[in-house]
Write a protein that holds these residues in place. Sequence first.
Motif, PDB file in Angstrom:
ATOM      1  N   GLN A  16       0.507 -12.474   6.475  1.00 43.12           N
ATOM      2  CA  GLN A  16       0.971 -12.064   5.282  1.00 43.12           C
ATOM      3  C   GLN A  16       1.210 -10.962   4.659  1.00 43.12           C
ATOM      4  O   GLN A  16       0.284 -10.067   5.300  1.00 43.12           O
ATOM      5  CB  GLN A  16       0.463 -13.084   4.248  1.00 43.12           C
ATOM      6  N   ARG A  70       4.732 -12.075  -2.419  1.00 38.05           N
ATOM      7  CA  ARG A  70       3.942 -12.467  -1.086  1.00 38.05           C
ATOM      8  C   ARG A  70       4.580 -13.388  -0.135  1.00 38.05           C
ATOM      9  O   ARG A  70       5.204 -14.364  -0.391  1.00 38.05           O
ATOM     10  CB  ARG A  70       2.691 -13.136  -1.810  1.00 38.05           C
ATOM     11  N   GLU A  72      -3.642 -10.043  -6.909  1.00 41.92           N
ATOM     12  CA  GLU A  72      -3.726 -10.055  -5.549  1.00 41.92           C
ATOM     13  C   GLU A  72      -4.947 -10.960  -5.051  1.00 41.92           C
ATOM     14  O   GLU A  72      -4.892 -11.398  -4.029  1.00 41.92           O
ATOM     15  CB  GLU A  72      -4.151  -8.487  -5.013  1.00 41.92           C
ATOM     16  N   GLY A  76       2.076  -8.439   1.179  1.00 49.85           N
ATOM     17  CA  GLY A  76       2.570  -8.637  -0.431  1.00 49.85           C
ATOM     18  C   GLY A  76       2.674  -7.243  -0.845  1.00 49.85           C
ATOM     19  O   GLY A  76       2.385  -6.201  -0.369  1.00 49.85           O
TER      20      GLY A  76
END
Length: 144
Positions: free
Chosen positions: A118, A106, A66, A120
């Motif tokens: 964004q 992502r 991440e 994810g």
Amino acid sequence: AEFQLTITERSGNNLSNDRISDPRAGQLSSVQEVWGRGQTWRLTQMWYKQTFLDDALDVKFGRFGEGEDFNSFPCDFQNLAFCGSQVGNWVGGIWYNWPVSQWALRVKYNLGPEFFVQVGAYEQNPSNLETGNGFKLSGSGTQG
């Protein structure tokens, strides 16, 4: 399109424990970015990234952490307290930083040269932290 493959091997002594901190007091973070998560070989990155819509839409899939795309900032230090994704430094049992990878997706949309949004989705699998699972590709042990 881009493809990234990174294999790491961590081997050596923990300078924080050996030379800096008092073993009776403990510490919050390591002074070395290269120490931690087991002294072992790991598949750290293996991802494919493709852009669409004149590079406005950016999709990345594979094995990565991440901290590569979320909660990170440029790092000019060796110390873990100042480098990498901060959540992974302080809540490392849930958020896995380099060199631990997990299955992930992502999606990023660039609104302009300086702004983007964004989202994810990441596998949460504590067994990926184990020293013998540096190249584990199966989802066994997944918790979410």
